[in-house]
Design an enzyme around this catalytic site. Structure first.
Site, PDB file in Angstrom:
ATOM      1  N   LYS A   1       0.859  -1.194   0.000  1.00  0.00           N
ATOM      2  CA  LYS A   1       0.000   0.000   0.000  1.00  0.00           C
ATOM      3  C   LYS A   1       0.884   1.228   0.000  1.00  0.00           C
ATOM      4  O   LYS A   1       2.031   1.171   0.452  1.00  0.00           O
ATOM      5  CB  LYS A   1      -0.865   0.022   1.264  1.00  0.00           C
ATOM      6  CG  LYS A   1      -2.119   0.827   1.113  1.00  0.00           C
ATOM      7  CD  LYS A   1      -3.230  -0.005   0.504  1.00  0.00           C
ATOM      8  CE  LYS A   1      -4.474   0.813   0.228  1.00  0.00           C
ATOM      9  NZ  LYS A   1      -5.601  -0.066  -0.147  1.00  0.00           N
TER      10      LYS A   1
ATOM     11  N   ASP B   1      -6.954   4.373  -4.350  1.00  0.00           N
ATOM     12  CA  ASP B   1      -7.642   4.204  -3.068  1.00  0.00           C
ATOM     13  C   ASP B   1      -8.284   5.585  -2.815  1.00  0.00           C
ATOM     14  O   ASP B   1      -8.489   6.331  -3.787  1.00  0.00           O
ATOM     15  CB  ASP B   1      -6.646   3.803  -1.965  1.00  0.00           C
ATOM     16  CG  ASP B   1      -7.322   3.266  -0.709  1.00  0.00           C
ATOM     17  OD1 ASP B   1      -7.671   2.083  -0.680  1.00  0.00           O
ATOM     18  OD2 ASP B   1      -7.521   4.042   0.258  1.00  0.00           O
TER      19      ASP B   1
HETATM   20  N1  GLU Z   1      -7.410   0.263  -2.833  1.00  0.00           N
HETATM   21  C1  GLU Z   1      -8.143  -0.924  -3.150  1.00  0.00           C
HETATM   22  C2  GLU Z   1      -8.155  -1.846  -1.962  1.00  0.00           C
HETATM   23  O1  GLU Z   1      -8.212  -1.378  -0.841  1.00  0.00           O
HETATM   24  C3  GLU Z   1      -7.714  -1.564  -4.444  1.00  0.00           C
HETATM   25  C4  GLU Z   1      -6.274  -1.887  -4.581  1.00  0.00           C
HETATM   26  C5  GLU Z   1      -5.854  -2.375  -5.969  1.00  0.00           C
HETATM   27  O2  GLU Z   1      -6.678  -2.429  -6.868  1.00  0.00           O
HETATM   28  O3  GLU Z   1      -4.681  -2.701  -6.105  1.00  0.00           O
HETATM   29  O4  GLU Z   1      -8.168  -3.032  -2.050  1.00  0.00           O
END
Ligand code: GLU
Length: 448
Positions: free
Chosen positions: A129, A169
């Site tokens: 992340k 996100d």
């Molecule tokens: N931010 C999204 C999550 O919390 C998607 C992440 C992504 O697609 O890599 O899973």
């Protein structure tokens, strides 16, 4: 409260000591530790190989300076993060969050949850992340572009289609991914579409990616309702937030016959007893980037409650789709008292530990984010598949894949909970099923 298992309690004390001040990370770590006790009894090799101690420590944490200039020429400095948490199952995968509340503790909580969420999808993706404490609210398009370019000027050296694949996100959508991708391409001289997901459809994006988190969360709740011989048909629903996740949750609930009467932003909520007019929300939020309070300018019978708590609205299905810790113990108790029978988390960790206890004790269908909102990242993995084969799939086919993935995640969580003596507890099911998958791969890879 001290954990039952002494060893796990001591690991948790270590987490507190080594990661001071990171409350959200402590919360996410504790929840997983509280679930995995029975796994260690069944798989002693996980204890011997110190899988928990290793899984809880990110493989790599990158923190960098992001300088940028606003439209008046003034210089600003933000902080950028990428936590490459675990690559046992595939390249690090997870979104970027741009929000003033971002600090290392938020990125670590999100990255840690992402490991298990991604494992549950059954697709080959590790967990990571990133993000920044940059506040996109009120910024011009040019400012957003300059910020994204500066952010990528540092990030590009750490990412790649086989290394680490960021996405969106909170605060990062199609526009930001476009600017980030453009700068990546410029810096590397490579057209490496698989390095980012959530791309525009013109340059390698996947149909259904925009809708995926909201649709997926709704499919997950549909599965939980099916177990109880019930469905969305005629259900009164509340969906917090009004961003990408909330919008497509509302859309799918309406397609399945439910009625969403309220949604919100960080200022307040709107209540529309006739059912939320989704086209209007899309116009205000997606195209015009306005606040949700403007909804009542167009729908006179609807009500806007400034600073209101959306969970005071009686509903049968609640889908928190805004942000972490938006439902506390009191909110949860109020929801249950008002007749709520199912909760599906579109956001990451939107319910506090006290709130989770209330839902579990009430015996309602409670789908934690790790499982319920995995549709977003799962469809990102489908985007990676399309990029790798230089192909693009139809909406219908991609949505079918997503629906199947959510069905499988539900089944895995349900069966795992039952196997470990916690029937109906999707928290235990999701944590254990995700953990076992990653742990087995880590054992296979040796001590790294
Ligand atoms: N931010 C999204 C999550 O919390 C998607 C992440 C992504 O697609 O890599 O899973």
């Amino acid at each position: 409260m001290v954990m039952k298992d002494e060893k796990l309690e001591s690991i948790y004390q270590d987490v507190l000591r080594r990661n001071p001040g990171e409350a959200e990370f402590h919360q996410a770590a504790r929840e997983v530790l509280e679930s995995v006790g029975p796994v260690l009894a069944k798989y002693p090799e996980f204890r011997e190989r110190k899988i928990i101690e290793r899984i809880i420590e990110p493989e790599r944490q990158i923190i960098f300076r992001v300088p940028w200039q606003d439209d008046k020429g003034e210089v600003h400095v933000n902080r950028g993060f990428r936590v490459q948490y675990n690559s046992a199952l595939g390249p690090y995968k997870g979104g970027l969050r741009f929000h003033p509340s971002v600090y290392l503790g938020i990125i670590k909580f999100l990255g840690f949850e992402q490991i298990f969420k991604n494992a549950l999808t059954g697709l080959p993706i590790g967990g990571g992340k990133g993000g920044s404490d940059f506040d996109p609210k009120g910024k011009s398009d040019d400012e957003i572009m300059r910020f994204c370019q500066s952010f990528m000027t540092e990030l590009w050296r750490y990412i790649g289609e086989h290394t680490d694949v960021p996405a969106g996100d909170i605060g990062v959508g199609g526009r930001e991914i476009g600017y980030l991708y453009g700068q990546f391409k410029r810096l590397t001289s490579r057209y490496e579409a698989g390095v980012l997901t959530g791309k525009g459809l013109d340059y390698g994006g996947s149909l259904v990616r925009t809708e995926a988190t909201g649709y997926g969360a709704t499919f997950f709740v549909e599965e939980m309702l099916k177990v109880r011989k019930d469905s969305f048909d005629g259900k009164r629903c509340v969906v917090s937030g009004s961003g990408n996740v909330a919008i497509y949750t509302v859309e799918k609930i309406h397609q399945l016959g439910g009625k969403v009467v309220a949604c919100s932003d960080s200022n307040g909520y709107i209540l529309d007893e006739k059912g939320i007019d989704l086209e209007l929300v899309k116009q205000l939020k997606e195209r015009e980037r306005r606040r949700i309070k403007d909804y009542v300018e167009y729908r006179k019978h609807a009500r806007y409650v400034d600073g209101g708590n959306i969970w005071e609205i009686p509903c049968q299905v609640a889908m928190p789709s805004a942000t972490q810790n938006e439902i506390n113990g009191k909110d949860a108790a109020l929801l249950v008292k008002n007749g709520c029978i199912a909760v599906g988390e579109g956001a990451n960790m939107p319910t506090t530990p006290e709130g989770i206890q209330v839902f579990l004790q009430a015996g309602i269908a409670y789908g934690p984010g790790k499982a319920a909102n995995a549709g977003g990242v799962a469809t990102s993995a489908l985007e990676m598949q399309q990029n790798a084969s230089r192909d693009s799939w139809t909406f219908e086919y991609t949505e079918k894949r997503l629906a199947n993935i959510m069905k499988n995640i539900h089944q895995t969580c349900f069966e795992t909970a039952e196997e470990f003596g916690a029937k109906g507890n999707y928290v235990v099911g999701a944590n254990i099923a995700g953990f076992i998958k990653v742990a087995k791969a880590m054992v296979a890879h040796g001590l790294i």
